[in-house]
Design a protein around this motif. Structure first.
Motif, short mmCIF file in Angstrom:
data_model
loop_
_atom_site.label_atom_id
_atom_site.label_comp_id
_atom_site.label_asym_id
_atom_site.label_seq_id
_atom_site.Cartn_x
_atom_site.Cartn_y
_atom_site.Cartn_z
N GLN A 173 9.65 -3.33 4.15
CA GLN A 173 9.51 -4.00 2.93
C GLN A 173 9.39 -2.77 2.00
O GLN A 173 8.90 -1.79 2.26
CB GLN A 173 8.17 -4.78 2.91
N ASP A 174 9.95 -3.04 0.71
CA ASP A 174 9.85 -2.11 -0.33
C ASP A 174 8.69 -2.50 -1.41
O ASP A 174 8.81 -3.34 -1.96
CB ASP A 174 11.28 -2.15 -0.84
N PRO A 175 7.70 -1.70 -1.60
CA PRO A 175 6.50 -1.84 -2.15
C PRO A 175 6.87 -1.92 -3.91
O PRO A 175 6.47 -2.71 -4.34
CB PRO A 175 5.65 -1.13 -1.94
N VAL A 179 6.09 -5.30 -6.29
CA VAL A 179 5.37 -5.45 -7.36
C VAL A 179 5.98 -5.90 -8.39
O VAL A 179 5.21 -6.44 -9.42
CB VAL A 179 4.42 -4.17 -7.55
N LEU A 180 7.34 -5.93 -8.55
CA LEU A 180 8.15 -6.33 -9.62
C LEU A 180 8.40 -7.94 -9.27
O LEU A 180 8.99 -8.66 -10.54
CB LEU A 180 9.46 -5.44 -9.76
N ALA A 181 7.76 -8.58 -8.33
CA ALA A 181 8.36 -9.90 -8.32
C ALA A 181 7.51 -10.75 -8.99
O ALA A 181 6.03 -10.59 -9.39
CB ALA A 181 8.12 -10.25 -6.40
#
Length: 211
Positions: A173-175, A179-181
């Motif tokens: 997963q790309d943090p 957070v931009l979701a």
């Protein structure tokens, strides 16, 4: 007796160093390097530098070289492929080695010109080699120590970056993307008219019909 031991350990050190680069097996080369470090530690003991001697044994012989040995044994490096072009590059390598040896000789030659051994202050002599070494390193040579630490950190990061291999079947997963979701991207509410499906009822046969 001290001079005889020095020449003995120095001869073994030179022999082991030569065998490191001439041994046909990589495992044997690592073992010869362990022997070279052990002889260098014995020379440090002859020079009354006990802390450096035990550090060389514990850090290099006991940790680093054992790690090298396990890595070489697990990788099963083919030494024959690494020897391709050895004689072709030997003149250039010998020239570079001679230049490095000459530079080291120019730097170390000043220590052999000393007529008398330096006299140590009796008050400092009571502190011991370890404490005196710490005082010198963290006061007089603090900036070179920090530069060396930065260079080693860069080397470690470069080694990890060069040897890092990503698996195709790994899931990660790309943090920064998480957070931009937004909620609108994850959930959508849709209004739909209800659709009722009427079940078809099979017609029963008439009483006069033959089944």
């Amino acid at each position: 007796m001290t001079s005889a031991l020095f020449y003995f350990f120095a001869a073994l050190l030179l022999f082991a160093s030569f065998r490191v680069i001439t041994a046909r097996s990589t495992v044997h080369a690592v073992l010869y390097l362990v022997l070279a470090f052990a002889n260098a530690s014995a020379i440090w003991l002859l020079l009354s530098a006990e802390f450096l001697a035990i550090t060389l044994v514990l850090v290099y012989v006991g940790a680093v070289m054992v790690l090298f040995l396990f890595v070489v044994m697990m990788l099963d490096v083919n030494a024959d492929e690494n020897r391709d072009g050895f004689w072709k590059h030997l003149p250039l390598a010998g020239l570079i080695g001679a230049v490095i040896a000459l530079e080291m000789a120019l730097v170390l030659m000043g220590g052999f010109r000393l007529t008398d051994a330096p006299v140590l202050d009796p008050a400092l002599a009571k502190l011991g080699n370890t404490r005196l070494l710490g005082i010198e390193v963290y006061t007089k040579y603090l900036y070179p120590l920090q530069i060396a630490a930065v260079l080693l950190l860069v080397a470690i990061i470069a080694a990890i970056a060069l040897t890092l291999r990503k698996r195709k079947d790994s899931r990660s997963q790309d943090p920064s993307q998480q957070v931009l979701a937004r909620k609108a991207d994850r959930l959508r509410i849709v209004k739909m008219k209800p659709v009722l499906e009427v079940a078809s009822v099979a017609t029963l046969p008439a009483s006069g019909d033959k089944i």
